[in-house]
Motif scaffolding. Sequence first.
Motif, mmCIF file in Angstrom:
data_model
loop_
_atom_site.group_PDB
_atom_site.id
_atom_site.type_symbol
_atom_site.label_atom_id
_atom_site.label_comp_id
_atom_site.label_asym_id
_atom_site.label_seq_id
_atom_site.Cartn_x
_atom_site.Cartn_y
_atom_site.Cartn_z
ATOM 1 N N LEU A 9 13.931 8.040 128.915
ATOM 2 C CA LEU A 9 15.085 8.469 128.140
ATOM 3 C C LEU A 9 16.050 7.305 127.924
ATOM 4 N N ARG A 10 16.318 6.542 128.979
ATOM 5 C CA ARG A 10 17.219 5.398 128.869
ATOM 6 C C ARG A 10 16.681 4.388 127.855
ATOM 7 N N LEU A 11 15.384 4.119 127.897
ATOM 8 C CA LEU A 11 14.771 3.174 126.963
ATOM 9 C C LEU A 11 14.875 3.679 125.522
ATOM 10 N N LEU A 12 14.660 4.971 125.335
ATOM 11 C CA LEU A 12 14.768 5.529 123.987
ATOM 12 C C LEU A 12 16.197 5.421 123.465
ATOM 13 N N ILE A 13 17.164 5.751 124.304
ATOM 14 C CA ILE A 13 18.570 5.668 123.898
ATOM 15 C C ILE A 13 18.950 4.222 123.597
ATOM 16 N N GLU A 14 18.519 3.286 124.421
ATOM 17 C CA GLU A 14 18.819 1.868 124.173
ATOM 18 C C GLU A 14 18.198 1.406 122.864
ATOM 19 N N ARG A 15 17.008 1.896 122.575
ATOM 20 C CA ARG A 15 16.351 1.534 121.317
ATOM 21 C C ARG A 15 17.132 2.086 120.119
ATOM 22 N N ILE A 16 17.599 3.321 120.229
ATOM 23 C CA ILE A 16 18.426 3.901 119.168
ATOM 24 C C ILE A 16 19.689 3.075 118.983
ATOM 25 N N GLU A 17 20.312 2.675 120.077
ATOM 26 C CA GLU A 17 21.536 1.865 119.992
ATOM 27 C C GLU A 17 21.279 0.543 119.275
ATOM 28 N N ARG A 18 20.172 -0.111 119.589
ATOM 29 C CA ARG A 18 19.829 -1.378 118.919
ATOM 30 C C ARG A 18 19.588 -1.168 117.432
ATOM 31 N N LEU A 19 18.865 -0.108 117.099
ATOM 32 C CA LEU A 19 18.583 0.178 115.696
ATOM 33 C C LEU A 19 19.863 0.512 114.928
ATOM 34 N N GLU A 20 20.758 1.256 115.545
ATOM 35 C CA GLU A 20 22.036 1.572 114.897
ATOM 36 C C GLU A 20 22.837 0.294 114.658
ATOM 37 N N GLU A 21 22.793 -0.633 115.597
ATOM 38 C CA GLU A 21 23.500 -1.900 115.429
ATOM 39 C C GLU A 21 22.880 -2.710 114.290
ATOM 40 N N GLU A 22 21.547 -2.710 114.216
ATOM 41 C CA GLU A 22 20.872 -3.391 113.109
ATOM 42 C C GLU A 22 21.239 -2.744 111.780
ATOM 43 N N LYS A 23 21.286 -1.404 111.760
ATOM 44 C CA LYS A 23 21.638 -0.676 110.546
ATOM 45 C C LYS A 23 23.044 -1.056 110.092
#
Length: 78
Positions: A9-23
């Motif tokens: 779950l932590r890895l998925l949330i961190e991945r979402i955070e990175r993608l949102e920052e890229e967006k």
Amino acid sequence: MAEATDDRLRLLIERIERLEEEKKGIADDIRDVYAEGKAVGYDTKLMRQIYRLRKMKPEERAEMETLLDTYKAALGMA
């Protein structure tokens, strides 16, 4: 098992955070391109409209233009 699930779950949330920052970065880049167009004299509203038209399928675009012409004629704008 719960710890492995928590890590996943932590890895998925961190991945979402990175993608949102890229967006956000991409959105900033797009805004900069529109600002560049405006700086050289282009109308950014028209640039956005052309972008929307270009991403449409040709048949969708033709249908929309036909309907727009019909609406304009009905309102005496033709």
